[in-house]
Design a protein around this motif. Structure first.
Motif, PDB file in Angstrom:
ATOM      1  N   ASP A 115       0.846  -1.190   0.000  1.00  0.00           N
ATOM      2  CA  ASP A 115       0.000   0.000   0.000  1.00  0.00           C
ATOM      3  C   ASP A 115       0.882   1.242   0.000  1.00  0.00           C
ATOM      4  O   ASP A 115       2.076   1.176  -0.325  1.00  0.00           O
ATOM      5  N   SER A 116       0.297   2.367   0.369  1.00  0.00           N
ATOM      6  CA  SER A 116       0.984   3.655   0.222  1.00  0.00           C
ATOM      7  C   SER A 116       1.750   4.085   1.458  1.00  0.00           C
ATOM      8  O   SER A 116       2.240   5.215   1.524  1.00  0.00           O
TER       9      SER A 116
ATOM     10  N   ARG B  41      10.165 -18.009  -6.019  1.00  0.00           N
ATOM     11  CA  ARG B  41       9.897 -16.928  -6.968  1.00  0.00           C
ATOM     12  C   ARG B  41       8.960 -15.904  -6.340  1.00  0.00           C
ATOM     13  O   ARG B  41       7.940 -16.257  -5.744  1.00  0.00           O
ATOM     14  N   ALA B  42       9.312 -14.620  -6.456  1.00  0.00           N
ATOM     15  CA  ALA B  42       8.511 -13.521  -5.918  1.00  0.00           C
ATOM     16  C   ALA B  42       8.038 -12.650  -7.068  1.00  0.00           C
ATOM     17  O   ALA B  42       8.839 -12.219  -7.904  1.00  0.00           O
ATOM     18  N   LEU B  43       6.747 -12.401  -7.113  1.00  0.00           N
ATOM     19  CA  LEU B  43       6.147 -11.571  -8.152  1.00  0.00           C
ATOM     20  C   LEU B  43       5.502 -10.362  -7.491  1.00  0.00           C
ATOM     21  O   LEU B  43       4.612 -10.510  -6.649  1.00  0.00           O
ATOM     22  N   LEU B  44       5.945  -9.167  -7.867  1.00  0.00           N
ATOM     23  CA  LEU B  44       5.479  -7.944  -7.220  1.00  0.00           C
ATOM     24  C   LEU B  44       4.617  -7.119  -8.165  1.00  0.00           C
ATOM     25  O   LEU B  44       4.906  -7.025  -9.364  1.00  0.00           O
ATOM     26  N   PHE B  45       3.574  -6.502  -7.609  1.00  0.00           N
ATOM     27  CA  PHE B  45       2.879  -5.467  -8.366  1.00  0.00           C
ATOM     28  C   PHE B  45       3.836  -4.290  -8.532  1.00  0.00           C
ATOM     29  O   PHE B  45       4.518  -3.898  -7.584  1.00  0.00           O
ATOM     30  N   PRO B  46       3.907  -3.690  -9.732  1.00  0.00           N
ATOM     31  CA  PRO B  46       4.873  -2.616  -9.961  1.00  0.00           C
ATOM     32  C   PRO B  46       4.548  -1.314  -9.244  1.00  0.00           C
ATOM     33  O   PRO B  46       5.401  -0.428  -9.147  1.00  0.00           O
ATOM     34  N   ARG B  47       3.332  -1.160  -8.735  1.00  0.00           N
ATOM     35  CA  ARG B  47       2.941   0.053  -8.015  1.00  0.00           C
ATOM     36  C   ARG B  47       1.960  -0.353  -6.915  1.00  0.00           C
ATOM     37  O   ARG B  47       1.571  -1.502  -6.830  1.00  0.00           O
ATOM     38  N   VAL B  48       1.569   0.605  -6.093  1.00  0.00           N
ATOM     39  CA  VAL B  48       0.638   0.290  -5.007  1.00  0.00           C
ATOM     40  C   VAL B  48      -0.689  -0.175  -5.594  1.00  0.00           C
ATOM     41  O   VAL B  48      -1.171   0.365  -6.584  1.00  0.00           O
ATOM     42  N   GLU B  49      -1.270  -1.208  -4.984  1.00  0.00           N
ATOM     43  CA  GLU B  49      -2.551  -1.745  -5.439  1.00  0.00           C
ATOM     44  C   GLU B  49      -3.364  -2.194  -4.224  1.00  0.00           C
ATOM     45  O   GLU B  49      -2.817  -2.477  -3.159  1.00  0.00           O
ATOM     46  N   PRO B  50      -4.679  -2.295  -4.381  1.00  0.00           N
ATOM     47  CA  PRO B  50      -5.534  -2.744  -3.271  1.00  0.00           C
ATOM     48  C   PRO B  50      -5.241  -4.176  -2.843  1.00  0.00           C
ATOM     49  O   PRO B  50      -4.852  -5.024  -3.657  1.00  0.00           O
ATOM     50  N   THR B  51      -5.468  -4.449  -1.576  1.00  0.00           N
ATOM     51  CA  THR B  51      -5.315  -5.803  -1.053  1.00  0.00           C
ATOM     52  C   THR B  51      -6.129  -6.835  -1.829  1.00  0.00           C
ATOM     53  O   THR B  51      -5.633  -7.932  -2.098  1.00  0.00           O
TER      54      THR B  51
END
Length: 529
Positions: free
Chosen positions: A51-52, A73-83
């Motif tokens: 989150d922010s 393996r870890a996959l990340l959202f590139p920016r803040v996103e909702p839970t």
């Protein structure tokens, strides 16, 4: 480092000292979690969301580095996103687990680490205990990690593509009731959190073209400069949203918390803005969705609504009127998500109609297994448009429900127990309530006491014939059911040094219900103090 991994993960104040949330704590928790995953999956993978809040980006990267250091393996959202987008991504990408760096609606000084299972649901009590054991076994030199760039080069760290969010939005919009929202004017605040991108996108998808966003609270900002407590339950958090709603003449105000899994709703009524309680919005949505499903000819006897033992008792009445099944779980939306999983294993996933909890969390659809403020915003707008077409605002629509089923007042009472002996004093209060049974509360006879500590049968309305009975996991909760239908439940908080009471007062009129509520609250506060 005294890290306590609760049923949803870890939450606390930021800081370098022991027991605070910092990169070292995140690394240690992640190492314990990695050990847990490697024992259970041949080739584990984890989706990560943030989150922010302050340090959320650093903590997400550190978690990815430790996972990659353990061959995961870890996959990340590139920016803040909702839970809820994380819950969706775990299932959509076939990951073994998910991690969200968030402290939900807490003040800016807080952050946290929340864990999801492969089913997209927050982890179970048993899994949390197992992970805690693994964390306790992590020594000061036991953390294995690689540099972020090294993890990217090796393919063990990657980004979640935007088309996952496209499919998430499609799944949200699939829950639309089709109500005409083209004439609805909406004010919205993401409270400097993660909601703006997906809420505005899905509202456009249902025809909301007249959307006004609070400019001071539109962009992610971990300082929450205009809203020290970014909690949509707090009227103060909605002040700027109400001011905007007044200026533009909005029909409804939506406010999502920083990780966008909960939503608060306010509406103009007789010259002032009224904030619906979490129970009230949930009841309105339940009645709306059940009415639509019945009108569409669906077999309501197979439909299932899931709520919690501390949420609106009036939901029982709605279930009886609409002829659907209602199940009450322990507090926490993960237990609602577990019920969806049970229906799925029974081949009844499509029977799930709605999930609601008193703390402003709702879900329609089974594409995620947690509360979702994005779909809640969609449904709240359709609800407002539906009643606007019939000449009522949502405040009036709720009063009409009360007139039909009885008036309720409800309030949550919290008593804090600060200091080193806080936990002992909380335990003493709960012990006293058990050892000294109450004969009456607020002048009402106690007709039934339910102690959930040893485990109790799940409260169910209209169970489908032949359905197996369920027993709730043991939980430190006491419930008193009073003459006339009123209820009081008491439990220690799982995240704060507080004992919480949920007080529900029923009356023939709103004045009678509120008067009884005030009396019950005074007595309950005295018992807890």
């Amino acid at each position: 480092m005294s890290i306590k991994f609760g049923t949803g993960g870890v939450r606390g104040k930021l800081g370098e000292e022991a027991g605070r949330i910092n990169e070292g704590a995140v690394a240690r928790v992640t190492q314990g979690f990695a050990n847990h995953l490697r024992e259970r999956f041949a080739v584990p993978s984890v989706a990560i969301c943030r989150d922010s809040r302050h340090c959320s980006d650093e903590f997400a990267r550190r978690a990815a580095e430790v996972l990659a250091g353990n061959g995961i393996r870890a996959l990340l959202f590139p920016r803040v996103e909702p839970t809820p987008a994380l819950s969706f991504a775990v299932r959509e990408l076939g990951c073994s687990a998910g991690v969200v760096i968030t402290a939900s609606h807490n003040p800016k000084e807080y952050n946290g680490y929340k864990v999801y299972g492969a089913d997209g649901c927050q982890i179970t009590v048993a899994a949390a205990a197992e992970i805690q054991d693994e964390i306790n076994a992590v020594g000061p030199d036991s953390v294995q990690a690689v540099a972020y760039e090294e993890g990217v080069e090796s393919g063990l760290i990657g980004l979640i593509p935007d088309d996952v969010l496209d499919r998430y939005c499609d799944a949200v919009l699939a829950q639309s009731t089709g109500a005409d929202c083209s004439g609805l004017r909406v004010a919205y605040t993401p409270l400097n959190g993660t909601g703006l991108e997906l809420v505005s996108r899905t509202l456009a998808g249902i025809g909301v073209t007249d959307l006004h966003v609070v400019p001071e609270q539109a962009e992610p900002n971990g300082d929450f400069p205009t809203c020290p407590k970014p909690n949509p339950e707090e009227p103060a958090a909605l002040e700027l949203g109400v001011a905007l709603g007044q200026r533009v003449g909005a029909d409804v105000l939506l406010a999502t918390d920083p990780d966008a899994d909960r939503v608060g709703v306010a509406v103009p009524h007789d010259g002032e803005w009224k904030l619906l309680t979490g129970n009230e919005l949930g009841l309105l949505l339940l009645d709306f969705l059940a009415t639509r499903a019945g009108a569409a000819g669906e077999d309501m006897s197979h439909k299932v609504v899931v709520t919690t033992i501390v949420s609106a008792p009036m939901a029982d009445d709605l279930a009886r009127v609409h002829g659907l099944e209602l199940r009450r779980t322990l507090t926490g939306f993960k237990f609602c998500g577990e019920q969806i999983g049970i229906l799925e294993r029974q081949g009844r996933e499509s029977d799930f109609l709605f999930g609601l909890e008193e703390s402003y969390g709702y879900l329609a659809g089974t594409y995620v297994r947690d509360k979702d403020a994005v779909v809640s915003c969609v449904l709240a707008c359709e609800l407002a448009a539906y009643w606007k077409a019939r000449g009522l605002d949502l405040w009036e629509a709720m009063r009409a429900l009360y007139d039909r089923y009885g008036h309720w007042g409800n309030e949550q009472v919290s008593v804090a127990y600060e200091g080193e002996d806080g936990a002992e004093r909380m335990a003493a209060v709960m012990d006293a309530l058990r050892s000294e049974p109450l004969a009456e509360l607020g002048g009402l006879a106690v007709e039934r006491v339910i102690d959930y500590a040893p485990g109790a049968p799940m409260p169910v309305v209209n169970p489908l014939p032949g359905s197996p009975a369920q027993v709730l996991p043991p939980s430190n909760v006491l419930e008193w059911r009073l003459a006339g239908g009123s209820r009081v439940l008491v439990r220690p908080s799982g995240t704060e040094p507080k004992v919480k009471a949920y007080v529900f007062a029923k009356g023939e009129t709103s004045e009678e219900a509120e008067g009884l509520l005030a009396k019950l609250v005074r007595e309950v506060r005295g018992l807890l103090s």
